[in-house]
Motif scaffolding. Structure first.
Motif, PDB file in Angstrom:
ATOM      1  N   THR A  32     -10.808  -2.032 -14.699  1.00 37.90           N
ATOM      2  CA  THR A  32     -11.680  -2.705 -13.731  1.00 37.90           C
ATOM      3  C   THR A  32     -11.035  -3.934 -13.117  1.00 37.90           C
ATOM      4  O   THR A  32     -11.668  -4.608 -12.308  1.00 37.90           O
ATOM      5  CB  THR A  32     -13.005  -3.115 -14.401  1.00 37.90           C
ATOM      6  N   ARG A  33      -9.805  -4.255 -13.508  1.00 40.30           N
ATOM      7  CA  ARG A  33      -9.083  -5.381 -12.908  1.00 40.30           C
ATOM      8  C   ARG A  33      -7.933  -4.818 -12.084  1.00 40.30           C
ATOM      9  O   ARG A  33      -7.045  -4.161 -12.621  1.00 40.30           O
ATOM     10  CB  ARG A  33      -8.556  -6.334 -13.983  1.00 40.30           C
ATOM     11  N   VAL A  34      -7.955  -5.069 -10.786  1.00 35.69           N
ATOM     12  CA  VAL A  34      -6.946  -4.493  -9.905  1.00 35.69           C
ATOM     13  C   VAL A  34      -6.368  -5.572  -9.011  1.00 35.69           C
ATOM     14  O   VAL A  34      -7.019  -6.577  -8.709  1.00 35.69           O
ATOM     15  CB  VAL A  34      -7.523  -3.352  -9.035  1.00 35.69           C
ATOM     16  N   ILE A  35      -5.133  -5.357  -8.588  1.00 41.63           N
ATOM     17  CA  ILE A  35      -4.465  -6.236  -7.635  1.00 41.63           C
ATOM     18  C   ILE A  35      -4.219  -5.430  -6.368  1.00 41.63           C
ATOM     19  O   ILE A  35      -3.541  -4.398  -6.398  1.00 41.63           O
ATOM     20  CB  ILE A  35      -3.126  -6.774  -8.186  1.00 41.63           C
ATOM     21  N   CYS A  36      -4.782  -5.885  -5.256  1.00 42.15           N
ATOM     22  CA  CYS A  36      -4.688  -5.166  -3.989  1.00 42.15           C
ATOM     23  C   CYS A  36      -3.310  -5.390  -3.357  1.00 42.15           C
ATOM     24  O   CYS A  36      -2.823  -6.520  -3.286  1.00 42.15           O
ATOM     25  CB  CYS A  36      -5.771  -5.636  -3.032  1.00 42.15           C
ATOM     26  N   GLU A  37      -2.725  -4.307  -2.869  1.00 42.10           N
ATOM     27  CA  GLU A  37      -1.387  -4.386  -2.277  1.00 42.10           C
ATOM     28  C   GLU A  37      -1.321  -3.441  -1.084  1.00 42.10           C
ATOM     29  O   GLU A  37      -1.764  -2.287  -1.166  1.00 42.10           O
ATOM     30  CB  GLU A  37      -0.338  -4.008  -3.317  1.00 42.10           C
ATOM     31  N   THR A  38      -0.767  -3.914   0.029  1.00 43.66           N
ATOM     32  CA  THR A  38      -0.589  -3.043   1.187  1.00 43.66           C
ATOM     33  C   THR A  38       0.473  -1.997   0.907  1.00 43.66           C
ATOM     34  O   THR A  38       0.320  -0.827   1.236  1.00 43.66           O
ATOM     35  CB  THR A  38      -0.213  -3.866   2.423  1.00 43.66           C
ATOM     36  N   GLY A  39       1.565  -2.402   0.288  1.00 41.66           N
ATOM     37  CA  GLY A  39       2.601  -1.472  -0.116  1.00 41.66           C
ATOM     38  C   GLY A  39       3.504  -1.038   1.018  1.00 41.66           C
ATOM     39  O   GLY A  39       3.328  -1.408   2.185  1.00 41.66           O
ATOM     40  N   THR A  40       4.484  -0.229   0.674  1.00 42.81           N
ATOM     41  CA  THR A  40       5.434   0.311   1.642  1.00 42.81           C
ATOM     42  C   THR A  40       5.503   1.817   1.467  1.00 42.81           C
ATOM     43  O   THR A  40       5.317   2.327   0.362  1.00 42.81           O
ATOM     44  CB  THR A  40       6.841  -0.277   1.445  1.00 42.81           C
ATOM     45  N   PRO A  41       5.765   2.573   2.543  1.00 48.65           N
ATOM     46  CA  PRO A  41       5.826   4.035   2.411  1.00 48.65           C
ATOM     47  C   PRO A  41       7.012   4.455   1.554  1.00 48.65           C
ATOM     48  O   PRO A  41       8.067   3.818   1.549  1.00 48.65           O
ATOM     49  CB  PRO A  41       5.976   4.520   3.849  1.00 48.65           C
ATOM     50  N   THR A  42       6.841   5.550   0.820  1.00 44.47           N
ATOM     51  CA  THR A  42       7.917   6.088  -0.001  1.00 44.47           C
ATOM     52  C   THR A  42       8.983   6.705   0.882  1.00 44.47           C
ATOM     53  O   THR A  42       8.678   7.457   1.817  1.00 44.47           O
ATOM     54  CB  THR A  42       7.362   7.158  -0.961  1.00 44.47           C
ATOM     55  N   LEU A  43      10.239   6.396   0.614  1.00 48.36           N
ATOM     56  CA  LEU A  43      11.336   6.996   1.356  1.00 48.36           C
ATOM     57  C   LEU A  43      11.461   8.459   0.949  1.00 48.36           C
ATOM     58  O   LEU A  43      11.468   8.790  -0.234  1.00 48.36           O
ATOM     59  CB  LEU A  43      12.645   6.264   1.055  1.00 48.36           C
ATOM     60  N   ALA A  44      11.554   9.359   1.944  1.00 43.93           N
ATOM     61  CA  ALA A  44      11.568  10.776   1.603  1.00 43.93           C
ATOM     62  C   ALA A  44      12.211  11.591   2.713  1.00 43.93           C
ATOM     63  O   ALA A  44      12.157  11.246   3.888  1.00 43.93           O
ATOM     64  CB  ALA A  44      10.147  11.279   1.363  1.00 43.93           C
TER      65      ALA A  44
END
Length: 486
Positions: A288-300
Motif C-alpha cells: 500500500t506504499r508506492v512511489i509514483c514515477e513517470t519512467g522511461t520506455p524500455t529499449l527494444a
C-alpha cells in the motif's frame, strides 16, 4: 425537452442513465421547460450499481426527491439481461411506491461477423422473466438492446394475464450513510517520526532470470533487515530487459522477510486500465506504499530510441491513487470500497532546470502525495533549496548511495543526466587507491549526518556489501542520541 413539449408529446422517457448526477440534471431540465410526466430509468452494471456506483436505493431517493409529482415511473433499462434487471427491480420495489418500469437487454451480444452481433436470449425465456418482473412490482415491462418484435409479442402474451395486485410497494427509505474514508495505516514514518530504509534496485544484471532477480532483491533486503532498517524500497533500474514488477518484489519482501515495503510504480507504457488493475492488485497483496514515477520506455527491437506511451505521468498517477483512496477510479466511477495507499513521488534536487523541478514538485504535492523521495544525492546544497519549497507539507525521504569507485563517480558525473556530484568527492575517490569503496562509504555517512536533521528519513542504496547502510545506521543512531539522550 422544449421541442418535445412544443410538439405535444404526452410522456417523456429518460433512459439508460449510468450516472445518477446526469439523470438528476435531466429531471431538473424537464421540470424547467414543462410539466410533462416522466419515466426515469437508470442502467445498472452486473454488480447491481449504476456506472457511477450508486445502489438502487440511492437512485430511488434522489429521483423521487427531485422529480416530485412529475414522476410517472422510475426503473431500470439496458446493460443487464432479464435476471440482472429483475434483481435490480426487486430492490427498487422495496424502496418506493412509485410505479416501476423495466426494459432488459436480450442477454449479452455475441459477434458473429465483423459487422454483425447477435443476442442469445430467446423470446420464451424473456417472456418468462417478464411475468416475474410484473409479479415483483413492475407496472411497465418492455425490452432494450437485442429485443425484437418476437420478444415483445411474447411479453404481451405472457403478462396480460398477470393481475396487478402482485405489485409490491414500500416507502422510500434513505440510503445508509457511507463510512468515512479510512486513513492510511500507521503512517510511513511510524511513531518515531524518522525512518531509515534500504533502497533496493531490480537491476538489469539480474533481469535475464526473473527468479534470480527476485532472489537478488530478497538477498539484499535481508542484508538491509540485518542492518536494522525500518522498511525497504524496491524500484526498477533502467535497462533493456523486462524486470520483475517492483510490486511483486515488494510483496515478497513483506511476506518472506516481514519488512515494510515501498514499491516504485512507473507509468511508462501502461494504460490507465492497466495501472488501475495493477494498483488494485497491489493493494490486495498488502503493498500500500508506492512511489509514483513517470519512467522511461524500455529499449527494444530495431527501434531502440522509439518513444513510449503514457496515459498519465507521475502527477497523474498520484491523482489516480488519491482517487482510489477516495473510492473512485480515474473516470470518477465509484469503487466498492476505498483503498488506503500511502502515496509517494520522486523528486530530484539535482535537476539541471531547478525551477521546472520545483513546479513539478508543487504539482505532485497538489495531486495529494503523502511523502516525497529524492533521487540519490551526493551533496546537500540543492536538497536544502528543495526542502525550503516543500516547507514541511509532507515528509521527505533522502536517498543516499555509497560510491564504489572513482570510475562510477565519473560515470554519474558525466553520463547520467541531472546528477550533481561535487569535485571534492571525485578528488577523494581519485586519491583513495585501493580504498575507494571505503571512501565512498565515508562520503555517504558524512552526507547522512548533514541531512538527517532536515529529512523525514534516509533511504540507503543496498548492494551485496551492506557496509554503507550499517555505517549510516550507526551515525544516525549517534546523532539521535546526541539530540535526545540515550
Amino acid at each position: 425537452m422544449e421541442a418535445l413539449a412544443q410538439a405535444g408529446v404526452d410522456l417523456v422517457v429518460l433512459e439508460t442513465f449510468g450516472y445518477l448526477g446526469e439523470l438528476v440534471e435531466a429531471i431538473d431540465v424537464a421540470g424547467e421547460v414543462s410539466d410533462l410526466p416522466l419515466i426515469a430509468q437508470s442502467t445498472f452494471a452486473t454488480d447491481g450499481r449504476t456506472l457511477s456506483g450508486h445502489a438502487p436505493a440511492e437512485v430511488v431517493s434522489a429521483v423521487v426527491a427531485r422529480a416530485g409529482s412529475n414522476l410517472f415511473a422510475l426503473g431500470v433499462n439496458c446493460t443487464l439481461g432479464p435476471q440482472g434487471s429483475l434483481a435490480v427491480l426487486v430492490q427498487l420495489a422495496e424502496r418506493t411506491s412509485v410505479p416501476l418500469s423495466v426494459q432488459p437487454n436480450a442477454g449479452l451480444p455475441r459477434r458473429v461477423a465483423p459487422d454483425r452481433f447477435e443476442y442469445e436470449v430467446d423470446s420464451d425465456y424473456f417472456a418468462r422473466y417478464a411475468r416475474k418482473m410484473v409479479a415483483a412490482g413492475a407496472a411497465i415491462v418492455g425490452g432494450c438492446c437485442g429485443t425484437t418484435p418476437e420478444h415483445i409479442r411474447a411479453v404481451v402474451d405472457s403478462v396480460s394475464t398477470v393481475a396487478s395486485e402482485h405489485s409490491r410497494r414500500a416507502t422510500v427509505r434513505p440510503p445508509a450513510e457511507r463510512a468515512a474514508p479510512a486513513r492510511p495505516a500507521s503512517g510511513l514514518l511510524g511513531d518515531a517520526g524518522f525512518v531509515l530504509g534500504g533502497l533496493v534496485g531490480l537491476t538489469a544484471a539480474d533481469a535475464t532470470d526473473p527468479a534470480g532477480q527476485l532472489a537478488g532483491v530478497l538477498r539484499r533486503a535481508a542484508l538491509a533487515r540485518e542492518a536494522g532498517v525500518d522498511l525497504v524500497a524496491v524500484r526498477s533500474e533502467p535497462g533493456v530487459r523486462l524486470p520483475t514488477n517492483p510490486v511483486s518484489a515488494g510483496a515478497a519482501v513483506q511476506d518472506q522477510l516481514g519488512l515494510r515495503a515501498v514499491a516504485g510504480v512507473s507509468t511508462a507504457g501502461k494504460s490507465i486500465m492497466m495501472l488501475q488493475a495493477s494498483l488494485l492488485g497491489a493493494h490486495a497483496r498488502g503493498v500500500t506504499r508506492v512511489i509514483c514515477e513517470t519512467g522511461t520506455p524500455t529499449l527494444a527491437g530495431d527501434y531502440p530510441n522509439a518513444d513510449g506511451r503514457w496515459d498519465v505521468d507521475s502527477v497523474g498517477l498520484a491523482e489516480l491513487l488519491a482517487g482510489l483512496n477516495a473510492g473512485a477510479d480515474h473516470n470518477g466511477l465509484r469503487l466498492p470500497s476505498r483503498t488506503q495507499f500511502e502515496i509517494g513521488a520522486w523528486v530530484n534536487p539535482g535537476a539541471r532546470d531547478f525551477a521546472a523541478e520545483l513546479r513539478r514538485t508543487r504539482a505532485k504535492l497538489d495531486a495529494g502525495v503523502h511523502f516525497l523521495v529524492t533521487r540519490p544525492i551526493f551533496e546537500h546544497i540543492a536538497l536544502t533549496r528543495m526542502l525550503e519549497v516543500v516547507a514541511g507539507r509532507v515528509p521527505v525521504l533522502v536517498s543516499l548511495r555509497a560510491l564504489a569507485s572513482f570510475q562510477e563517480a565519473e560515470y554519474l558525473r558525466h553520463e547520467v543526466p541531472d546528477v550533481v556530484l561535487p569535485d571534492s568527492a571525485l578528488t577523494a575517490l581519485a586519491r583513495a587507491g585501493a580504498a575507494q569503496r571505503r571512501v565512498g562509504v565515508e562520503l555517504a555517512v558524512d552526507l547522512a549526518q548533514r541531512v538527517a536533521g532536515l529529512a523525514g528519513g534516509l533511504l540507503v542504496g543496498v548492494d551485496d556489501d551492506p557496509s554503507a547502510l550499517v555505517e549510516v545506521q550507526r551515525a544516525v543512531k549517534s546523532l539521535k542520541e546526541g539530540y535526545l539522550g540515550p
